[in-house]
Write a protein that holds these residues in place. Structure first.
Motif, PDB file in Angstrom:
ATOM      1  N   GLY A  63      -7.659   7.795 -18.428  1.00 61.67           N
ATOM      2  CA  GLY A  63      -8.520   8.807 -19.038  1.00 61.67           C
ATOM      3  C   GLY A  63      -8.321  10.094 -18.266  1.00 61.67           C
ATOM      4  O   GLY A  63      -7.211  10.588 -18.147  1.00 61.67           O
ATOM      5  N   ASN A  64      -9.380  10.620 -17.689  1.00 62.54           N
ATOM      6  CA  ASN A  64      -9.236  11.834 -16.893  1.00 62.54           C
ATOM      7  C   ASN A  64      -9.404  11.567 -15.410  1.00 62.54           C
ATOM      8  O   ASN A  64      -9.628  12.473 -14.625  1.00 62.54           O
ATOM      9  N   ARG A  65      -9.262  10.295 -14.999  1.00 63.91           N
ATOM     10  CA  ARG A  65      -9.501   9.958 -13.605  1.00 63.91           C
ATOM     11  C   ARG A  65      -8.174   9.710 -12.903  1.00 63.91           C
ATOM     12  O   ARG A  65      -7.353   8.929 -13.369  1.00 63.91           O
ATOM     13  N   ALA A  66      -8.015  10.398 -11.769  1.00 64.57           N
ATOM     14  CA  ALA A  66      -6.828  10.147 -10.962  1.00 64.57           C
ATOM     15  C   ALA A  66      -6.947   8.770 -10.312  1.00 64.57           C
ATOM     16  O   ALA A  66      -7.977   8.429  -9.758  1.00 64.57           O
ATOM     17  N   ARG A  67      -5.881   8.012 -10.367  1.00 62.93           N
ATOM     18  CA  ARG A  67      -5.896   6.646  -9.856  1.00 62.93           C
ATOM     19  C   ARG A  67      -5.081   6.524  -8.571  1.00 62.93           C
ATOM     20  O   ARG A  67      -4.013   7.077  -8.466  1.00 62.93           O
ATOM     21  N   GLY A  68      -5.624   5.768  -7.651  1.00 56.17           N
ATOM     22  CA  GLY A  68      -4.878   5.490  -6.437  1.00 56.17           C
ATOM     23  C   GLY A  68      -4.712   6.687  -5.530  1.00 56.17           C
ATOM     24  O   GLY A  68      -3.672   6.848  -4.909  1.00 56.17           O
ATOM     25  N   TYR A  69      -5.714   7.502  -5.437  1.00 55.30           N
ATOM     26  CA  TYR A  69      -5.646   8.704  -4.607  1.00 55.30           C
ATOM     27  C   TYR A  69      -5.548   8.309  -3.139  1.00 55.30           C
ATOM     28  O   TYR A  69      -6.411   7.612  -2.626  1.00 55.30           O
ATOM     29  N   THR A  70      -4.481   8.791  -2.466  1.00 57.03           N
ATOM     30  CA  THR A  70      -4.219   8.405  -1.073  1.00 57.03           C
ATOM     31  C   THR A  70      -3.860   9.634  -0.263  1.00 57.03           C
ATOM     32  O   THR A  70      -3.077  10.467  -0.712  1.00 57.03           O
ATOM     33  N   PHE A  71      -4.420   9.711   0.949  1.00 56.26           N
ATOM     34  CA  PHE A  71      -4.184  10.845   1.828  1.00 56.26           C
ATOM     35  C   PHE A  71      -3.217  10.487   2.946  1.00 56.26           C
ATOM     36  O   PHE A  71      -3.149   9.341   3.392  1.00 56.26           O
ATOM     37  N   GLY A  72      -2.516  11.500   3.432  1.00 56.88           N
ATOM     38  CA  GLY A  72      -1.791  11.381   4.679  1.00 56.88           C
ATOM     39  C   GLY A  72      -2.741  11.540   5.854  1.00 56.88           C
ATOM     40  O   GLY A  72      -3.944  11.760   5.671  1.00 56.88           O
ATOM     41  N   SER A  73      -2.205  11.440   7.063  1.00 58.59           N
ATOM     42  CA  SER A  73      -3.039  11.505   8.269  1.00 58.59           C
ATOM     43  C   SER A  73      -3.378  12.919   8.686  1.00 58.59           C
ATOM     44  O   SER A  73      -4.219  13.114   9.560  1.00 58.59           O
ATOM     45  N   GLY A  74      -2.722  13.890   8.083  1.00 58.11           N
ATOM     46  CA  GLY A  74      -3.070  15.265   8.369  1.00 58.11           C
ATOM     47  C   GLY A  74      -2.171  15.905   9.418  1.00 58.11           C
ATOM     48  O   GLY A  74      -1.611  15.233  10.295  1.00 58.11           O
ATOM     49  N   THR A  75      -2.034  17.213   9.324  1.00 54.76           N
ATOM     50  CA  THR A  75      -1.349  18.020  10.335  1.00 54.76           C
ATOM     51  C   THR A  75      -2.318  19.091  10.797  1.00 54.76           C
ATOM     52  O   THR A  75      -2.808  19.886   9.996  1.00 54.76           O
ATOM     53  N   ARG A  76      -2.594  19.072  12.088  1.00 56.31           N
ATOM     54  CA  ARG A  76      -3.472  20.104  12.638  1.00 56.31           C
ATOM     55  C   ARG A  76      -2.590  21.255  13.111  1.00 56.31           C
ATOM     56  O   ARG A  76      -1.856  21.124  14.077  1.00 56.31           O
ATOM     57  N   ASP A 120       0.830  -1.194   0.000  1.00 58.12           N
ATOM     58  CA  ASP A 120       0.000   0.000   0.000  1.00 58.12           C
ATOM     59  C   ASP A 120       0.875   1.259   0.000  1.00 58.12           C
ATOM     60  O   ASP A 120       1.954   1.274   0.575  1.00 58.12           O
ATOM     61  N   VAL A 121       0.373   2.286  -0.643  1.00 59.63           N
ATOM     62  CA  VAL A 121       1.063   3.570  -0.639  1.00 59.63           C
ATOM     63  C   VAL A 121       1.023   4.146   0.759  1.00 59.63           C
ATOM     64  O   VAL A 121       0.009   4.086   1.446  1.00 59.63           O
ATOM     65  N   LYS A 122       2.149   4.681   1.163  1.00 59.83           N
ATOM     66  CA  LYS A 122       2.173   5.352   2.449  1.00 59.83           C
ATOM     67  C   LYS A 122       2.486   6.824   2.212  1.00 59.83           C
ATOM     68  O   LYS A 122       3.469   7.166   1.553  1.00 59.83           O
ATOM     69  N   VAL A 123       1.631   7.670   2.755  1.00 57.39           N
ATOM     70  CA  VAL A 123       1.821   9.104   2.673  1.00 57.39           C
ATOM     71  C   VAL A 123       2.016   9.601   4.099  1.00 57.39           C
ATOM     72  O   VAL A 123       1.106   9.478   4.928  1.00 57.39           O
ATOM     73  N   THR A 124       3.184  10.128   4.373  1.00 55.66           N
ATOM     74  CA  THR A 124       3.548  10.507   5.734  1.00 55.66           C
ATOM     75  C   THR A 124       3.665  12.007   5.868  1.00 55.66           C
ATOM     76  O   THR A 124       4.397  12.657   5.115  1.00 55.66           O
ATOM     77  N   GLN A 125       2.929  12.533   6.822  1.00 58.10           N
ATOM     78  CA  GLN A 125       3.057  13.941   7.163  1.00 58.10           C
ATOM     79  C   GLN A 125       3.825  14.007   8.470  1.00 58.10           C
ATOM     80  O   GLN A 125       3.466  13.338   9.433  1.00 58.10           O
ATOM     81  N   SER A 126       4.856  14.826   8.484  1.00 55.33           N
ATOM     82  CA  SER A 126       5.849  14.736   9.555  1.00 55.33           C
ATOM     83  C   SER A 126       5.301  15.094  10.921  1.00 55.33           C
ATOM     84  O   SER A 126       5.769  14.578  11.929  1.00 55.33           O
TER      85      SER A 126
END
Lengths: 109, 116
Positions: free
Chosen positions: B99-112, B1-7
Motif C-alpha cells: 500500500g503506502n507503507r515502506a516495508r523493511g526499513y533498516t538503518f545503518g550505524s551512522g557516521t558522525r 537480515d539486511v545489512k546497511v553499511t556506512q563506511s
C-alpha cells in the motif's frame, strides 16, 4: 504543518520499573507507526509497529498503544533493564519516514 | 537480515573540503535514504533514491548532493563542508511498499561528521 513529536525529551526510571514513552502525531490520515530504539553510537533499530486499525500491540516486554482520537502513541516497556537505556523514536510511516526528536531513557540500577 | 553499511563511523573534515559519505546495502533494495540527526531535531531527510541514477530532494537538501550509480550504493556528498553540517548522518533502506507503507526499513550505524 504535519509533525510527529514526543512529549518528553528525557525519562529516568529505576531498574525493574515499567517505562512509558509518549508520542503525539498530527496527521490524522496516518495509518502506520513504528517505534525505534537507538543506542549510543548505533543506528535506530526497529522495536515494534502498529497499524491504525489496532489499539494495542504487544511484543516481548514492549507494548504499543494507539489512541487515534487524540492522535497519541505510547511505548510501554515492562521491567525496564539497564540494556533498555537508549533514545526512543516514534515514526510515522507514510512511504517516507517522519520522526520525532526522541526521548532518552535512562535506567538507574 | 539486511545489512546497511556506512563506511566511516567518525569523520573530521575541514571547512571547505569536499566530503563523501558512503552507504552500501546488501539486499538489492531499490529505496535508499540519507538523514541527518541533530539533538532536539530528530532525523531529517536530506535526499532519497528509488532507483539507480535517480534522486529526489528531501526536506533539507541545501549544501548536499547524492550519487546512485549502482543499486547497492548511495553516496552523500558535501560539496564544500561547513561547520553547520556537523552532525550524525544516517543511511536507510527499504525494499518496497505495501500500500503506502515502506516495508523493511533498516538503518545503518551512522557516521558522525565533525567539520572544523
Amino acid at each position: 504543518g504535519e509533525s510527529v513529536g514526543l512529549h518528553l525529551p528525557t525519562l529516568s526510571v529505576q531498574e525493574g520499573d515499567n517505562s512509558i514513552i509518549n508520542c503525539a502525531y498530527s496527521n490524522s490520515a496516518s495509518d502506520y507507526f513504528i517505534w525505534y530504539k537507538q543506542e549510543s553510537g548505533k543506528g535506530p533499530q526497529f522495536i515494534i509497529d502498529i497499524r491504525s486499525n489496532m489499539d494495542k500491540r504487544q511484543g516481548q516486554r514492549v507494548t504499543v498503544l494507539l489512541n487515534k482520537t487524540v492522535k497519541h502513541l505510547s511505548l510501554q516497556i515492562a521491567a525496564t533493564q539497564p540494556g533498555d537505556s537508549a533514545v526512543y523514536f516514534c515514526a510515522e510511516n507514510r512511504g517516507d519516514m517522519r520522526f520525532g526528536a526522541g526521548t532518552r531513557l535512562t535506567v538507574k540500577p | 537480515d539486511v545489512k546497511v553499511t556506512q563506511s566511516s563511523r567518525y569523520l573530521v573534515k575541514r571547512t571547505g573540503e569536499k566530503v563523501f559519505l558512503e552507504c552500501v546495502q546488501d539486499m538489492d533494495h531499490e529505496n535508499m535514504f540519507w538523514y541527518r540527526q541533530d539533538p532536539g531535531l530528530g532525523l531529517r531527510l536530506i535526499y532519497f533514491s528509488y532507483d539507480v541514477k535517480m534522486k529526489e530532494k528531501g526536506d533539507i537538501p541545501e549544501g548536499y548532493s547524492v550519487s546512485r550509480e549502482k543499486k547497492e550504493r548511495f553516496s552523500l556528498i558535501l560539496e564544500s563542508a561547513s561547520t553547520n553540517q556537523t552532525s550524525m548522518y544516517l543511511c536507510a533502506t527499504h525494499f518496497g511498499y505495501s500500500g503506502n507503507r515502506a516495508r523493511g526499513y533498516t538503518f545503518g550505524s551512522g557516521t558522525r561528521l565533525t567539520v572544523v
